[in-house]
Design a protein around this motif. Structure first.
Motif, short mmCIF file in Angstrom:
data_model
loop_
_atom_site.label_atom_id
_atom_site.label_comp_id
_atom_site.label_asym_id
_atom_site.label_seq_id
_atom_site.Cartn_x
_atom_site.Cartn_y
_atom_site.Cartn_z
N LYS A 313 0.81 -1.23 0.00
CA LYS A 313 0.00 0.00 0.00
C LYS A 313 0.84 1.27 0.00
CE LYS A 313 -0.79 -0.10 5.05
NZ LYS A 313 -0.34 -1.47 5.38
N TYR A 314 2.07 1.19 0.46
CA TYR A 314 2.92 2.38 0.44
C TYR A 314 3.61 2.55 -0.91
CZ TYR A 314 2.33 2.12 5.49
OH TYR A 314 1.81 2.06 6.76
N VAL A 315 3.86 1.41 -1.58
CA VAL A 315 4.55 1.49 -2.87
C VAL A 315 3.55 1.79 -3.98
CG1 VAL A 315 6.00 0.21 -4.51
CG2 VAL A 315 6.36 -0.08 -2.04
N TYR A 316 2.36 1.18 -3.90
CA TYR A 316 1.32 1.41 -4.91
C TYR A 316 0.04 1.87 -4.22
CZ TYR A 316 4.46 -1.18 -8.00
OH TYR A 316 5.53 -1.59 -8.75
N PRO A 317 0.02 3.11 -3.74
CA PRO A 317 -1.10 3.57 -2.93
C PRO A 317 -2.44 3.51 -3.67
CG PRO A 317 0.54 5.33 -3.23
CD PRO A 317 1.06 4.12 -3.91
N SER A 318 -2.42 3.59 -4.99
CA SER A 318 -3.72 3.64 -5.68
C SER A 318 -4.16 2.28 -6.23
CB SER A 318 -3.65 4.66 -6.81
OG SER A 318 -2.58 4.30 -7.65
N GLN A 319 -3.32 1.24 -6.00
CA GLN A 319 -3.70 -0.06 -6.54
C GLN A 319 -4.26 -0.98 -5.47
OE1 GLN A 319 -0.76 -2.07 -8.92
NE2 GLN A 319 -0.09 -0.14 -9.81
N LYS A 320 -5.11 -1.88 -5.91
CA LYS A 320 -5.65 -2.86 -4.98
C LYS A 320 -4.84 -4.14 -5.13
CE LYS A 320 -10.18 -4.46 -3.49
NZ LYS A 320 -9.70 -5.76 -3.20
N LEU A 321 -4.47 -4.73 -4.03
CA LEU A 321 -3.64 -5.92 -4.08
C LEU A 321 -4.52 -7.16 -4.22
CD1 LEU A 321 -0.85 -7.20 -3.73
CD2 LEU A 321 -1.21 -7.14 -1.29
N SER A 322 -4.23 -7.98 -5.24
CA SER A 322 -4.97 -9.24 -5.30
C SER A 322 -3.96 -10.37 -5.16
CB SER A 322 -5.75 -9.35 -6.61
OG SER A 322 -4.85 -9.41 -7.69
N PHE A 323 -4.29 -11.32 -4.33
CA PHE A 323 -3.37 -12.40 -4.01
C PHE A 323 -3.32 -13.43 -5.12
CE2 PHE A 323 -2.73 -16.60 -2.22
CZ PHE A 323 -1.50 -16.44 -1.62
N LYS A 324 -2.12 -13.81 -5.54
CA LYS A 324 -1.98 -14.81 -6.61
C LYS A 324 -0.93 -15.85 -6.23
CE LYS A 324 -3.02 -11.69 -10.47
NZ LYS A 324 -2.73 -10.36 -9.88
N TYR A 325 -1.20 -17.10 -6.64
CA TYR A 325 -0.21 -18.16 -6.44
C TYR A 325 0.86 -18.06 -7.50
CZ TYR A 325 -3.38 -20.69 -3.30
OH TYR A 325 -4.18 -21.06 -2.27
N THR A 326 2.09 -18.48 -7.16
CA THR A 326 3.15 -18.51 -8.18
C THR A 326 2.84 -19.58 -9.22
OG1 THR A 326 4.45 -20.02 -6.82
CG2 THR A 326 5.01 -17.69 -6.66
N THR A 327 2.14 -20.65 -8.79
CA THR A 327 1.78 -21.70 -9.76
C THR A 327 0.86 -21.18 -10.85
OG1 THR A 327 0.20 -22.31 -8.05
CG2 THR A 327 2.04 -23.82 -8.41
N VAL A 328 0.07 -20.17 -10.52
CA VAL A 328 -0.86 -19.60 -11.49
C VAL A 328 -0.14 -18.59 -12.38
CG1 VAL A 328 -2.97 -18.23 -11.77
CG2 VAL A 328 -2.82 -19.94 -9.94
N ASN A 329 0.61 -17.75 -11.73
CA ASN A 329 1.21 -16.62 -12.44
C ASN A 329 2.66 -16.77 -12.84
OD1 ASN A 329 -1.02 -14.96 -12.32
ND2 ASN A 329 0.25 -13.18 -11.83
N GLY A 330 3.32 -17.79 -12.32
CA GLY A 330 4.75 -17.91 -12.53
C GLY A 330 5.46 -16.82 -11.75
N VAL A 331 6.70 -16.58 -12.12
CA VAL A 331 7.46 -15.54 -11.44
C VAL A 331 7.59 -14.36 -12.39
CG1 VAL A 331 9.67 -14.98 -10.37
CG2 VAL A 331 8.65 -17.23 -10.00
N PRO A 332 6.80 -13.34 -12.19
CA PRO A 332 6.85 -12.20 -13.11
C PRO A 332 8.17 -11.46 -12.92
CG PRO A 332 5.50 -11.66 -11.20
CD PRO A 332 5.97 -13.06 -11.02
N THR A 333 8.99 -11.39 -13.92
CA THR A 333 10.28 -10.71 -13.73
C THR A 333 10.16 -9.25 -14.12
OG1 THR A 333 10.98 -11.24 -15.95
CG2 THR A 333 11.54 -12.81 -14.23
N PHE A 334 11.14 -8.48 -13.70
CA PHE A 334 11.23 -7.10 -14.18
C PHE A 334 12.68 -6.67 -14.24
CE2 PHE A 334 9.72 -6.68 -9.65
CZ PHE A 334 10.91 -6.31 -9.07
#
Ligand SMILES: Cc1cc2nc3c(=O)[nH]c(=O)nc-3n(C[C@H](O)[C@H](O)[C@H](O)COP(=O)(O)OP(=O)(O)OC[C@H]3O[C@@H](n4cnc5c(N)ncnc54)[C@H](O)[C@@H]3O)c2cc1C
Ligand code: FES
Lengths: 334, 106
Positions: A313-334
């Protein structure tokens, strides 16, 4: 100035894993550690010991666990400042923080995560009254640049591996090398011990055994050390540099002065998200305390996961956090 | 009962009684008796925070093994009578001993 989302103080196992949990939520991390290497207690105290209570690993060597953690967080490109101690934490008007180290490195971040373990590893100091007065004026606890010791009269103290290794190394560089050791034997690496005895026999170094350095003096800069032998006789030796090498031991250090609630050398946190009493400052791993706290790597990993969900919430104050498994999403790199 | 004396950092002495037959180290007994002993490594001879000086009874103790001696060699304030309390089993050989706590408090 380095700019990042989360600045993690301490690159022990818990600080490292926090990078992974933060990365899953697209938060970037910069880590700072006073030690020259990552891994905290695992690399510094017991690199070759097997650990038996890491889930999924019936046994894993401590250094291997650290190496694996580094591989696991690589996709998130964490950045590191190693060998520097964090000294100050300054809140900015917009709520962010600027962290500064002993060497003047500054990091601006939205969230501060203290994963400082047992504190900073600092050199053990011998009991010599005015020792600190000569720090930086001839007294140092590590050899950063051996060239600075060229043609100097150097006294080393200690009996461990690093005392032996530096004695051998400096024999070729310094004008005079004296090694003072409390016992008459060395149990460190037998090869180095043998070499040191050889150098002493050849007259290339002075070996003063069963003795301790008991006082030092100088006019602004160190110029003499006094050595007391087991039979209480005292001898003085002219010296330009004194390097006591007695290993490292963790000390809470500057963390104690940051306005955090401290309970017996640990930071009190709230167990919902491991937040401290100061907004945007979290504490995870061995450094924190709460009812039922266990100083285990496993517990620190859990704390890192919950902390990141809250820090979002401090890093992305305007975004809503939705919980995701790594099995579903993999490891999103940046 | 095994009886021995513990001297704290401030010099105060206290006699401890430990029942025979418990497989505990002196470090564990000291911690259990509420002395401040960090024992960071949990008794593996890796941290030296359980350093004690044996003021009486040194000779009756089993000699230190290499790991303990290595660790003691790295300490600035260790002496010929220094031991790591985690490496000393509490048994009848401690009877009458005097142990001074030396390890760092923090
Ligand atoms: C011998 C031994 C055996 C152990 N065995 C096990 C086991 O089997 N299983 C288990 O789960 N746990 C075990 N532990 C405990 C485990 O090592 C700790 O729980 C773990 O290391 C905690 O990780 P951490 O990241 O919180 O802190 P640490 O590993 O202590 O790392 C903290 C880091 O923060 C740095 N730091 C602190 N303050 C500052 C500052 N101001 N500026 C810069 N850097 C700073 C330090 O230099 C350090 O590198 C063992 C510990 C020891 C000593
Ligand atoms: S408890 Fe660590 S050396 Fe004894």
């Amino acid at each position: 100035m380095i700019t990042t989302d989360i600045c993690i103080i301490g690159a022990g196992p818990v600080g490292l894993f926090a990078v992974f949990e933060a990365g899953l939520l697209k938060m970037r991390c910069h880590l700072i550690d006073a030690l020259p290497q990552v891994g905290g207690q695992l690399s510094e105290i017991y690199p070759q010991k097997p650990i038996y209570d890491i889930p999924g690993y019936p046994a894993i060597n401590a250094q291997t666990l650290v190496d694996n953690l580094m591989d696991q967080i690589a996709p998130f490109h964490p950045t590191f400042t190693l060998g520097e101690r964090v000294e100050t934490l300054e809140k900015q008007d917009d709520g962010s923080y600027v962290i500064t180290t002993s060497d003047g490195t500054a990091v601006r971040c939205q969230v501060v995560v203290i994963a400082g373990g047992l504190g900073c590893f600092e050199p053990r100091k011998p009991d010599i009254v005015n020792l600190e007065q000569f720090e930086g004026r001839g007294v140092a606890y590590m050899v950063k640049n051996p060239e600075q010791l060229r043609d100097r009269r150097v006294v080393l103290a200690g009996g461990g591996d690093s005392a032996l290794d530096w004695t051998i190394f400096l024999a070729d560089i310094a004008r005079e090398v004296t090694l003072v050791h409390r016992s008459d034997t060395f149990r460190g690496a037998p090869d180095s011990a043998e070499k040191v005895f050889e150098l002493a026999q050849e007259g290339r170094i002075n070996l003063v055994l069963q003795s301790n350095i008991t006082s030092i003096s100088g006019n602004g800069h160190l110029n003499q050390v006094s050595i007391t032998a087991k039979d209480k006789t005292v001898t003085s030796l002219p010296a330009d540099n004194l390097i006591p090498l007695f290993g490292l031991t963790p000390k809470l250090g500057p963390i104690a002065d940051w306005g955090l609630n401290i309970d017996k050398s640990a930071i009190s946190v709230n167990t919902t998200d491991y937040a401290t009493n100061v907004e945007r400052v979290y504490a995870i791993g061995d450094i924190n305390t709460y009812p039922g706290k266990l100083k285990l790597i496993l517990c620190g990993f859990h704390e890192a996961a919950l902390m990141c969900q809250s820090a979002f919430k401090y890093v992305y104050p305007s975004q809503k956090l939705s919980f995701k498994y790594t099995t579903v999403n993999g490891v999103p790199t940046f | 009962m095994i009886q021995f004396t513990v001297e704290d950092r401030d010099g105060t002495r206290q006699m401890l009684d430990v029942p025979e037959g418990f497989s505990l180290s002196l470090m564990e007994v000291l911690k259990g008796s509420n002395y401040t002993v960090l024992a960071t490594c949990g008794g593996m001879a890796l941290c030296a925070t359980c350093h004690v000086q044996v003021l009486a009874g040194l000779d009756s103790l089993p000699p230190a093994q290499d790991a303990e001696l290595d660790m003691l060699d790295t300490l600035p304030d260790s002496d010929f009578d220094s031991r790591l309390s985690c490496q000393i089993r509490v048994d009848e050989r401690l009877e009458g001993g005097i142990f001074r706590i030396k390890g760092a408090e923090q």
